[in-house]
Design a protein around this motif. Structure first.
Motif, PDB file in Angstrom:
ATOM      1  N   THR A  50      79.880  62.196  36.451  1.00  0.00           N
ATOM      2  CA  THR A  50      79.114  63.442  36.397  1.00  0.00           C
ATOM      3  C   THR A  50      77.698  63.246  36.916  1.00  0.00           C
ATOM      4  O   THR A  50      77.144  64.121  37.568  1.00  0.00           O
ATOM      5  N   SER A  51      77.113  62.073  36.655  1.00  0.00           N
ATOM      6  CA  SER A  51      75.729  61.820  37.073  1.00  0.00           C
ATOM      7  C   SER A  51      75.575  61.804  38.594  1.00  0.00           C
ATOM      8  O   SER A  51      74.476  61.972  39.101  1.00  0.00           O
ATOM      9  N   SER A  52      76.663  61.608  39.327  1.00  0.00           N
ATOM     10  CA  SER A  52      76.544  61.563  40.788  1.00  0.00           C
ATOM     11  C   SER A  52      76.900  62.895  41.459  1.00  0.00           C
ATOM     12  O   SER A  52      76.913  62.991  42.674  1.00  0.00           O
ATOM     13  N   LEU A  53      77.201  63.924  40.654  1.00  0.00           N
ATOM     14  CA  LEU A  53      77.508  65.232  41.227  1.00  0.00           C
ATOM     15  C   LEU A  53      76.221  65.917  41.680  1.00  0.00           C
ATOM     16  O   LEU A  53      75.152  65.663  41.142  1.00  0.00           O
ATOM     17  N   PRO A  54      76.316  66.823  42.648  1.00  0.00           N
ATOM     18  CA  PRO A  54      75.116  67.540  43.080  1.00  0.00           C
ATOM     19  C   PRO A  54      74.549  68.394  41.943  1.00  0.00           C
ATOM     20  O   PRO A  54      75.258  68.715  40.988  1.00  0.00           O
ATOM     21  N   ALA A  55      73.297  68.748  42.074  1.00  0.00           N
ATOM     22  CA  ALA A  55      72.631  69.548  41.037  1.00  0.00           C
ATOM     23  C   ALA A  55      73.319  70.902  40.890  1.00  0.00           C
ATOM     24  O   ALA A  55      73.795  71.482  41.867  1.00  0.00           O
ATOM     25  N   MET A  56      73.364  71.374  39.659  1.00  0.00           N
ATOM     26  CA  MET A  56      73.901  72.712  39.359  1.00  0.00           C
ATOM     27  C   MET A  56      72.880  73.761  39.793  1.00  0.00           C
ATOM     28  O   MET A  56      71.688  73.520  39.760  1.00  0.00           O
ATOM     29  N   PRO A  57      73.351  74.944  40.166  1.00  0.00           N
ATOM     30  CA  PRO A  57      72.404  76.022  40.451  1.00  0.00           C
ATOM     31  C   PRO A  57      71.660  76.428  39.180  1.00  0.00           C
ATOM     32  O   PRO A  57      72.170  76.229  38.077  1.00  0.00           O
ATOM     33  N   ASP A  58      70.467  76.964  39.332  1.00  0.00           N
ATOM     34  CA  ASP A  58      69.703  77.439  38.177  1.00  0.00           C
ATOM     35  C   ASP A  58      70.390  78.661  37.568  1.00  0.00           C
ATOM     36  O   ASP A  58      70.840  79.545  38.291  1.00  0.00           O
ATOM     37  N   SER A  59      70.453  78.723  36.257  1.00  0.00           N
ATOM     38  CA  SER A  59      71.014  79.850  35.505  1.00  0.00           C
ATOM     39  C   SER A  59      72.345  80.349  36.061  1.00  0.00           C
ATOM     40  O   SER A  59      72.467  81.518  36.429  1.00  0.00           O
ATOM     41  N   PRO A  60      73.353  79.475  36.120  1.00  0.00           N
ATOM     42  CA  PRO A  60      74.642  79.943  36.645  1.00  0.00           C
ATOM     43  C   PRO A  60      75.285  80.964  35.710  1.00  0.00           C
ATOM     44  O   PRO A  60      75.072  80.940  34.504  1.00  0.00           O
ATOM     45  N   LEU A  61      76.066  81.845  36.261  1.00  0.00           N
ATOM     46  CA  LEU A  61      76.812  82.824  35.490  1.00  0.00           C
ATOM     47  C   LEU A  61      78.228  82.262  35.313  1.00  0.00           C
ATOM     48  O   LEU A  61      78.921  82.008  36.292  1.00  0.00           O
ATOM     49  N   PHE A  62      78.638  82.044  34.055  1.00  0.00           N
ATOM     50  CA  PHE A  62      79.972  81.523  33.771  1.00  0.00           C
ATOM     51  C   PHE A  62      80.894  82.693  33.430  1.00  0.00           C
ATOM     52  O   PHE A  62      80.606  83.491  32.556  1.00  0.00           O
ATOM     53  N   LEU A  63      82.019  82.774  34.153  1.00  0.00           N
ATOM     54  CA  LEU A  63      82.967  83.858  33.919  1.00  0.00           C
ATOM     55  C   LEU A  63      84.232  83.398  33.213  1.00  0.00           C
ATOM     56  O   LEU A  63      84.906  84.195  32.574  1.00  0.00           O
ATOM     57  N   LEU A  64      84.567  82.131  33.339  1.00  0.00           N
ATOM     58  CA  LEU A  64      85.858  81.660  32.849  1.00  0.00           C
ATOM     59  C   LEU A  64      85.717  80.281  32.230  1.00  0.00           C
ATOM     60  O   LEU A  64      84.984  79.440  32.750  1.00  0.00           O
TER      61      LEU A  64
END
Length: 160
Positions: A50-64
């Motif tokens: 997980t530490s090598s994954l790209p950065a998450m977008p800011d304030s993502p919207l989770f639908l599922l």
């Protein structure tokens, strides 16, 4: 998603929105396989840490979230899951990430090399490359990337 990898996004007709799939309960071998197959890829690869994954977008919207696929489904929507949500949080705080396998496929053959100036039993060559697309965790192309054939209609070489 770049070719074969990225955070999983999904569209909800019910909410008329696109958002992320939460990684809670996301099994790469099952849900990941469904994602890759539904996008036309050749399978799913083992994920990096997980530490090598790209950065998450800011304030993502989770639908599922909390998917329970068997791995045989055609789409994530057809897997059992928690009710559709419209949330900026999920228990793990991370979107699901997939890394799909891409089997290599051959490019078109290049033109045959010219036989101009050749005589006797000379040969000509042509090439192709395993770049349409390049393999990404999948299989290399089968067969050869090089062909050789006699030059057609050559005259005998002088002095022979």
């Amino acid at each position: 998603m770049t070719l074969g990898k990225g955070y999983v996004q999904i569209y909800s007709d019910l909410l008329d929105k696109t958002g992320y799939v939460c990684s809670d309960g996301f099994d790469n071998d099952k849900e990941g396989a469904v994602v890759c197959r539904s996008l036309g890829f050749d399978g799913v690869q083992e994920l990096p840490a997980t530490s090598s994954l790209p950065a998450m977008p800011d304030s993502p919207l989770f639908l599922l979230s909390k998917l329970e696929c068997t791995g045989a489904e055609d789409t994530l929507q057809s897997c059992p899951h928690s009710p559709w949500s419209n949330s900026t949080t999920c228990d793990s705080g991370r979107a699901a990430y997939v890394l799909c396998k891409v089997n290599g496929r051959w490019s078109a053959w290049e033109n045959w090399e010219s036989c101009e100036g050749k005589c006797g039993t000379a040969t000509r060559n042509r090439n192709r490359t395993c770049t349409n697309p390049r393999p990404l965790g999948g299989l290399n192309c089968d067969g050869d990337g090089f062909q050789e054939a006699p030059c057609p209609g050559l005259s005998p070489c002088p002095g022979k």
